[in-house]
Design a protein around this motif. Structure first.
Motif, short mmCIF file in Angstrom:
data_model
loop_
_atom_site.label_atom_id
_atom_site.label_comp_id
_atom_site.label_asym_id
_atom_site.label_seq_id
_atom_site.Cartn_x
_atom_site.Cartn_y
_atom_site.Cartn_z
N TRP A 144 10.88 96.21 31.69
CA TRP A 144 9.48 96.32 32.10
C TRP A 144 8.78 94.97 31.94
O TRP A 144 7.63 94.90 31.53
N SER A 154 17.49 93.86 26.00
CA SER A 154 16.80 95.08 26.40
C SER A 154 17.73 95.86 27.33
O SER A 154 18.90 96.03 27.00
N ASP A 189 20.95 91.67 21.69
CA ASP A 189 20.07 92.75 21.25
C ASP A 189 20.61 93.35 19.96
O ASP A 189 21.82 93.47 19.79
C1 LIG Z 1 11.15 93.58 22.27
S1 LIG Z 1 11.71 94.99 23.16
C2 LIG Z 1 10.59 94.99 24.50
C3 LIG Z 1 11.09 95.65 25.70
C4 LIG Z 1 10.47 95.24 26.95
N1 LIG Z 1 9.06 95.24 26.96
C5 LIG Z 1 11.13 95.78 28.19
O1 LIG Z 1 10.51 95.85 29.19
O2 LIG Z 1 12.33 96.07 28.16
C6 LIG Z 1 13.17 94.43 23.89
C7 LIG Z 1 14.38 94.51 23.06
O3 LIG Z 1 14.30 93.57 22.00
C8 LIG Z 1 15.20 94.00 21.00
N2 LIG Z 1 14.86 93.24 19.81
C9 LIG Z 1 13.71 93.27 19.10
N3 LIG Z 1 13.75 92.36 18.12
C10 LIG Z 1 14.97 91.72 18.20
C11 LIG Z 1 15.61 90.69 17.48
N4 LIG Z 1 15.01 90.10 16.45
N5 LIG Z 1 16.86 90.31 17.85
C12 LIG Z 1 17.48 90.90 18.90
N6 LIG Z 1 16.90 91.88 19.64
C13 LIG Z 1 15.68 92.28 19.29
C14 LIG Z 1 14.98 95.49 20.95
O4 LIG Z 1 16.12 96.14 20.45
C15 LIG Z 1 14.73 95.83 22.41
O5 LIG Z 1 15.87 96.34 23.03
#
Ligand SMILES: C[S@@+](CC[C@H](N)C(=O)[O-])C[C@H]1O[C@@H](n2cnc3c(N)ncnc32)[C@H](O)[C@@H]1O
Length: 365
Positions: free
Chosen positions: A20, A43, A63
């Protein structure tokens, strides 16, 4: 280094079954980078795939969630085994009666652990497409199937995607869309409380101030008036559960063969970003999603410093904020410059409207 969010949220399930964050905006911000070594938060994997279009030497997709990494492994298998039309059907962009057999075919060469994970998701994939089975997409589905019909008819929803000039889009929004029922729905559905429980893990809201509903209302106006909804795959999926003519960058037919031919440049890692950047390698660009929002200020500053230590001169750090303001920490301001022009045009063109800020910082030589 153990990642702060790792201890807080539950990563057993697919949280995001598609990306997203707007890959067109991301790739423009990273710049065309033949031969570069790039890092991407994985992601669901779509933006790591889109980054292959920049012709890099390598994209390391990282991830800390095994389920998210599995999403990218399955996409890679789909690109290898399915044609483009089949890819879109299995993803859910297009209706399909044969997702079960497409899934079997695509996943045939995956390790047994992945296959059994995908078998457990099969019913949901058949019903909604692979792009519709994450927690975030379930939240949109609840919105679309249960709440939206209380506010707008199917005809009005379909009318959003009829291409029209800007002034007519504004009239449509004011006269047909922006009713008191719609405003009520926004306030209830996009309250921090509801989003925290249904869409995102409540731990992700630890640092949030202000109302999610206010942000979403402003961003929807931008997506529906300043931009043409007919060109917006994200809005299309949210309101209809599939895609129309517009697709996310990595899913477009014109890029299918290029991405497919560069799959061997992808290195997919199930690991915290913090471990990969501490590994001694240096990189030319970073797609950091909105991970800084999930960190306290102290951890953010630490991680930012480690990224700079792993960055080549002129490397770019590209990331989003939804509700938590995060930009280069004061202690590192003399190490990077903000590419404001790219940020401004990125924000203006961003078709994914959840984010309040888009940041592009370049490491000084
Ligand atoms: C931050 S989230 C946001 C998702 C995003 N808004 C989307 O549209 O997909 C994205 C991914 O970051 C991963 N994530 C968060 N912190 C992380 C880190 N320190 N190292 C690796 N992956 C991380 C989460 O597991 C998640 O799958």
């Amino acid at each position: 280094m153990r990642s702060e969010i790792e201890g807080k949220a539950d990563f057993e399930q697919i949280r995001y079954a598609q990306l997203w964050e707007d890959a067109d905006v991301l790739n423009r911000a990273l710049g065309h980078r033949p031969g570069a070594r790039l890092v991407s938060i994985c992601s669901a994997g779509d933006n790591a795939l889109a980054m292959l279009l920049l012709d890099p030497e390598r994209v390391i997709a990282i991830d800390l969630s095994a389920a998210q990494v599995a999403c990218l492994h399955l996409r890679i298998a789909m690109l290898r085994r399915l044609d483009h039309g089949e890819f879109l059907e299995l993803m859910g962009s297009r209706p399909s009666e044969r997702r079960a057999s497409l899934l079997d075919r695509a996943s045939a060469d995956l390790p047994e652990r992945d296959c059994s994970f995908w078998r457990s998701q099969k019913d949901a994939i058949v019903a909604h497409g692979l792009g519709g089975i994450g927690k975030f997409e379930r939240y949109f589905r609840l919105f679309r199937q249960v709440f939206l019909p209380l506010v707008h008819s199917q005809k009005t929803v379909a009318d959003v995607f009829r291409s029209r000039p800007g002034p007519e889009r504004e009239t449509f929004m004011r006269q047909r869309w922006n009713s008191w029922r719609w405003r009520l729905l926004l306030n209830v559905f996009f309250s921090n409380f509801t989003m925290g429980r249904l869409g995102r893990d409540p731990a992700f809201f630890d640092h949030v101030e202000g109302s999610a509903a206010q942000h979403v209302a402003r961003r929807i106006e931008h997506a529906a008036i300043d931009l043409d909804p007919a060109d917006n795959p994200y809005l299309h999926w949210i309101l209809t559960g599939r895609h129309g003519r517009a697709l996310p960058l990595a899913w477009r037919p014109e890029h299918y063969d290029t991405i497919r031919s560069r799959l061997d440049r992808l290195d997919v890692r199930h690991s915290p970003l913090e471990d990969v950047i501490a590994g001694g390698q240096r990189f030319d660009g970073f797609n950091l999603s909105d991970i800084f929002e999930y960190m306290s200020l102290v951890v953010f500053e630490n991680v930012y410093g480690s990224i700079l230590a792993a960055a080549e001169p002129q490397a770019r750090l590209v990331y989003w904020n939804m509700m938590v303001p995060r930009r280069v920490p004061i202690s590192f301001r003399d190490r990077v410059r903000t590419l404001s022009d790219i940020e401004i045009s990125g924000k203006a063109q961003d078709k994914a409207f959840f984010y309040s800020d888009f940041v592009v910082e370049e490491v000084l030589p």
